[in-house]
Design a protein around this motif. Structure first.
Motif, short mmCIF file in Angstrom:
data_model
loop_
_atom_site.label_atom_id
_atom_site.label_comp_id
_atom_site.label_asym_id
_atom_site.label_seq_id
_atom_site.Cartn_x
_atom_site.Cartn_y
_atom_site.Cartn_z
N THR A 3 67.22 56.29 50.76
CA THR A 3 67.73 55.39 49.73
C THR A 3 68.97 56.04 49.14
O THR A 3 68.93 57.20 48.71
CB THR A 3 66.69 55.14 48.62
OG1 THR A 3 65.52 54.57 49.20
CG2 THR A 3 67.23 54.21 47.56
N ILE A 5 71.49 55.82 46.15
CA ILE A 5 71.66 55.24 44.81
C ILE A 5 73.08 55.54 44.37
O ILE A 5 73.47 56.71 44.24
CB ILE A 5 70.62 55.82 43.83
CG1 ILE A 5 69.21 55.52 44.35
CG2 ILE A 5 70.83 55.24 42.43
CD1 ILE A 5 68.11 56.09 43.51
N ARG A 30 71.06 51.07 46.67
CA ARG A 30 70.59 50.67 45.33
C ARG A 30 71.71 50.89 44.34
O ARG A 30 72.22 52.00 44.21
CB ARG A 30 69.36 51.48 44.96
CG ARG A 30 68.82 51.18 43.57
CD ARG A 30 67.51 51.90 43.37
NE ARG A 30 67.13 51.94 41.98
CZ ARG A 30 66.07 52.60 41.51
NH1 ARG A 30 65.27 53.24 42.34
NH2 ARG A 30 65.79 52.61 40.23
N ASP A 31 72.10 49.85 43.64
CA ASP A 31 73.15 49.90 42.62
C ASP A 31 72.55 50.48 41.33
O ASP A 31 71.68 49.87 40.72
CB ASP A 31 73.70 48.49 42.38
CG ASP A 31 74.84 48.45 41.38
OD1 ASP A 31 74.97 49.36 40.54
OD2 ASP A 31 75.61 47.47 41.44
N LYS A 33 73.75 50.81 38.42
CA LYS A 33 74.03 50.07 37.18
C LYS A 33 73.13 48.83 37.08
O LYS A 33 72.62 48.52 36.01
CB LYS A 33 75.50 49.66 37.12
CG LYS A 33 75.92 49.11 35.77
CD LYS A 33 77.42 49.11 35.63
CE LYS A 33 77.86 48.44 34.37
NZ LYS A 33 77.83 49.31 33.21
N ALA A 34 72.89 48.17 38.19
CA ALA A 34 72.05 46.96 38.19
C ALA A 34 70.57 47.31 38.19
O ALA A 34 69.75 46.54 37.69
CB ALA A 34 72.39 46.11 39.41
N ASP A 35 70.21 48.45 38.77
CA ASP A 35 68.81 48.85 38.89
C ASP A 35 68.69 50.29 38.42
O ASP A 35 68.60 51.23 39.23
CB ASP A 35 68.36 48.69 40.36
CG ASP A 35 66.88 48.92 40.55
OD1 ASP A 35 66.16 49.13 39.55
OD2 ASP A 35 66.43 48.91 41.71
N ASN A 36 68.68 50.45 37.11
CA ASN A 36 68.66 51.77 36.49
C ASN A 36 67.38 52.54 36.84
O ASN A 36 66.30 51.97 36.80
CB ASN A 36 68.75 51.58 34.97
CG ASN A 36 69.04 52.87 34.25
OD1 ASN A 36 70.02 53.53 34.55
ND2 ASN A 36 68.20 53.21 33.30
N SER A 38 64.10 54.63 36.44
CA SER A 38 63.15 54.71 35.33
C SER A 38 62.87 56.18 34.98
O SER A 38 63.17 57.09 35.75
CB SER A 38 61.84 54.03 35.72
OG SER A 38 61.17 54.79 36.71
N GLU A 41 60.69 57.63 37.71
CA GLU A 41 61.45 57.97 38.92
C GLU A 41 62.25 59.25 38.72
O GLU A 41 62.23 60.14 39.57
CB GLU A 41 62.42 56.83 39.28
CG GLU A 41 61.77 55.61 39.85
CD GLU A 41 62.78 54.50 40.10
OE1 GLU A 41 62.73 53.93 41.20
OE2 GLU A 41 63.61 54.20 39.21
N GLY A 89 72.02 54.03 33.62
CA GLY A 89 72.31 54.59 34.94
C GLY A 89 73.66 55.27 35.04
O GLY A 89 73.87 56.13 35.89
#
Length: 117
Positions: A3, A5, A30-31, A33-36, A38, A41, A89
């Motif tokens: 992955t 990021i 995985r973007d 900014k769009a999918d910060n 957690s 994670e 992010g």
């Protein structure tokens, strides 16, 4: 499966993505900014990486500078740092390359070659 990021507008992320594509190494994008990421994670990644948590901060970012994190991080507890990273992010150093076996933070070509080739 790897992955990657990234923040799509980041030139270092673009360079890392181009490198993976040239080497024909498959990955899921995985973007950040769009999918910060957690808190959970980030905690897992930090433990798996064995890096100091401060290495996960994007020290050249505007938010990092505006919050004066250079002077505040040394006094912060790990939980505070993880909460802060999980809040935006753009505070997280990128690209991040995740696999089942390792986490790479930032794009250093020699380090990526050693891990992937």
């Amino acid at each position: 499966m790897l992955t990657l990021i990234c923040y799509p507008k980041c030139t270092t992320c673009q360079k890392a993505q181009r490198w993976l594509d040239e080497k024909k190494i498959p990955y899921v994008f995985r973007d950040i900014k769009a999918d910060n990421p957690s808190y959970e994670e980030l905690t897992r990644w930090h433990l798996k990486s064995a890096l100091p948590l401060k290495k996960f901060f994007n020290t050249s970012g505007l938010i990092y500078r505006s919050l004066d994190l250079k002077s505040k991080l040394p006094e912060m507890e790990e939980q505070e740092m993880l909460s802060l990273l999980a809040s935006d992010g753009m505070l997280v150093k990128r690209p991040l390359l995740l696999s089942e076996d390792f986490i790479l933070v930032g794009f250093k070509q020699a380090e990526w070659e050693k891990a992937l080739l």
